[in-house]
Design a protein around this motif. Structure first.
Motif, short mmCIF file in Angstrom:
data_model
loop_
_atom_site.label_atom_id
_atom_site.label_comp_id
_atom_site.label_asym_id
_atom_site.label_seq_id
_atom_site.Cartn_x
_atom_site.Cartn_y
_atom_site.Cartn_z
N UNK A 48 0.84 -1.19 0.00
CA UNK A 48 0.00 0.00 0.00
C UNK A 48 0.88 1.24 0.00
N UNK A 49 0.59 2.19 -0.85
CA UNK A 49 1.45 3.39 -0.95
C UNK A 49 1.26 4.31 0.25
N UNK A 50 2.23 5.18 0.43
CA UNK A 50 2.13 6.20 1.47
C UNK A 50 1.02 7.18 1.09
N UNK A 51 0.42 7.80 2.11
CA UNK A 51 -0.61 8.81 1.86
C UNK A 51 -0.35 9.99 2.79
N UNK A 52 -1.26 10.93 2.79
CA UNK A 52 -1.02 12.15 3.56
C UNK A 52 -1.06 11.89 5.06
N UNK A 53 -1.71 10.82 5.49
CA UNK A 53 -1.74 10.48 6.90
C UNK A 53 -0.54 9.64 7.32
N UNK A 54 -0.08 8.78 6.40
CA UNK A 54 1.03 7.86 6.70
C UNK A 54 2.14 8.13 5.70
N UNK A 55 3.05 9.02 6.06
CA UNK A 55 4.09 9.45 5.13
C UNK A 55 5.00 8.33 4.69
N UNK A 56 5.17 7.33 5.54
CA UNK A 56 6.06 6.22 5.22
C UNK A 56 5.29 4.93 4.94
N UNK A 57 4.00 5.04 4.67
CA UNK A 57 3.22 3.85 4.39
C UNK A 57 3.07 2.97 5.61
N UNK A 58 3.10 1.65 5.38
CA UNK A 58 2.87 0.69 6.46
C UNK A 58 4.13 -0.13 6.79
N UNK A 59 5.29 0.37 6.40
CA UNK A 59 6.51 -0.39 6.64
C UNK A 59 6.75 -0.66 8.12
N UNK A 60 6.44 0.31 8.98
CA UNK A 60 6.71 0.16 10.41
C UNK A 60 5.86 -0.95 11.04
N UNK A 61 4.81 -1.40 10.35
CA UNK A 61 3.96 -2.47 10.89
C UNK A 61 4.78 -3.72 11.17
N UNK A 62 5.76 -4.02 10.31
CA UNK A 62 6.56 -5.22 10.52
C UNK A 62 7.38 -5.14 11.80
N UNK A 63 7.85 -3.93 12.14
CA UNK A 63 8.61 -3.75 13.38
C UNK A 63 7.69 -3.90 14.59
N UNK A 64 6.51 -3.31 14.49
CA UNK A 64 5.53 -3.44 15.57
C UNK A 64 5.15 -4.91 15.77
N UNK A 65 4.99 -5.64 14.68
CA UNK A 65 4.66 -7.06 14.77
C UNK A 65 5.78 -7.83 15.45
N UNK A 66 7.02 -7.51 15.13
CA UNK A 66 8.15 -8.18 15.77
C UNK A 66 8.17 -7.91 17.27
N UNK A 67 7.85 -6.68 17.67
CA UNK A 67 7.82 -6.33 19.08
C UNK A 67 6.73 -7.13 19.81
N UNK A 68 5.56 -7.22 19.20
CA UNK A 68 4.46 -8.00 19.80
C UNK A 68 4.85 -9.47 19.90
#
Length: 309
Positions: free
Chosen positions: A85-105
């Motif tokens: 999914x591309x970046x948008x005006x709300x999420x400047x970097x898209x959803x890349x950080x989701x993978x880091x959050x998933x690793x933390x969980x």
């Protein structure tokens, strides 16, 4: 006063891939994660049943670890999907950080599983129960084969993504946990000494905690906007002032990571009198990239230092 920004070589949103990686390569890696998740999830249910029927804590401990493996692999797969999914005006970097959050969980869940196994192990040592060594052995051998297959699939999905690496660590821990369960079952079959089951389950816990701490430490560092590994802003600031013509002072240097593969840096530069803004900006960016390996560098020229003459 000249002012401007110079960004690096662009963004990329694939969790393990370079910006120029072909779509076929992305889908190949995504498919590898899905296969490993399917293998792990399918056998996890069988291991839970086998552990309950045989009354083997080692099998249940390994099944608990496989549960976190399955969740980790699913989250890694979901991260691949979301990263499209591309970046948008709300999420400047898209959803890349989701993978880091998933690793933390995933790391936190490993600690929860480990505590449960330790409590059960202490209870079993206080009140030993009968263990069906034969059934335990066959389930453990099957688990070892499944873990070998899953690890092989993951090892072919090259890359340095934190979430995928966490999943691979999970599977490796499971592989060793299956070996421990096989050893425990053989000891029970040959000697009838059942305490070996909870003792070896504690060994599995130690493997889990070792992996969990590694994942939590690295993912937490990224989520807290810590500097990328090996990035020393003090040394870089001094180097720029000493080795880049036209730089009087480099300051407000910051570095962080969106994901493990997407480090970024920004800094402000004061120029020596008469220095060319564009030439210095490009030279600073190239020098920072050379020193740190960070490809996305934002350089802001804040002005010229007054002449000493």
């Amino acid at each position: 006063m000249g002012q401007g920004h110079d960004h690096g070589d662009g963004h990329h949103h694939g969790p393990t891939l370079s910006p120029d990686a072909p779509e076929s390569e992305r889908r190949s890696k995504e498919r590898a994660i899905a296969i490993a998740a399917g293998l792990t999830g399918a056998f996890m249910g069988a291991e839970v049943i086998g552990g309950l029927v045989s009354s083997s804590l080692a099998l249940l401990a390994d099944a608990g670890h496989m549960l976190t493996d399955f969740a980790s692999l699913l989250l890694a797969w979901l991260a691949f999907r979301l990263s499209r999914r591309p970046a948008d005006w709300k999420r400047n970097y898209g959803f890349d950080r989701f993978s880091v959050l998933a690793a933390f969980v995933n790391g936190l869940s490993l600690f929860a599983i480990a505590i449960w196994i330790l409590v059960e192990a202490v209870q079993r040592l206080r009140e030993p129960s009968e263990v069906l060594g034969g059934l335990m052995l066959w389930v453990a051998v099957a688990g070892l084969l499944v873990n070998i297959a899953a690890f092989w699939v993951l090892s072919r999905a090259e890359g340095d993504n934190l979430n995928v690496r966490a999943a691979a660590l999970h599977v490796m821990g499971d592989l060793l946990g299956s070996v421990a369960a096989i050893v425990a079952s053989l000891v029970i079959i040959w000697t009838g000494w059942t305490p070996i089951d909870p003792i070896l389950s504690v060994l599995v816990v130690l493997l889990i905690l070792r992996s969990a701490w590694s994942v939590l430490k690295e993912s937490g560092h990224i989520l807290l906007e810590g500097a990328p590994k090996g990035f020393d802003r003090r040394a870089i600031s001094e180097d720029l002032a000493a080795n880049v013509d036209g730089v009087a002072r480099a300051h407000h240097l910051h570095a962080w990571s969106i994901t493990q593969e997407r480090p970024m840096a920004s800094l402000e530069v004061d120029l020596e009198p008469g220095a060319d803004h564009e030439v210095v900006r490009r030279a600073v960016k190239e020098r920072v990239q050379h020193l740190s390996g960070v490809r996305h560098v934002t350089v802001e020229i804040t002005g010229e230092m007054p002449s000493k003459a």
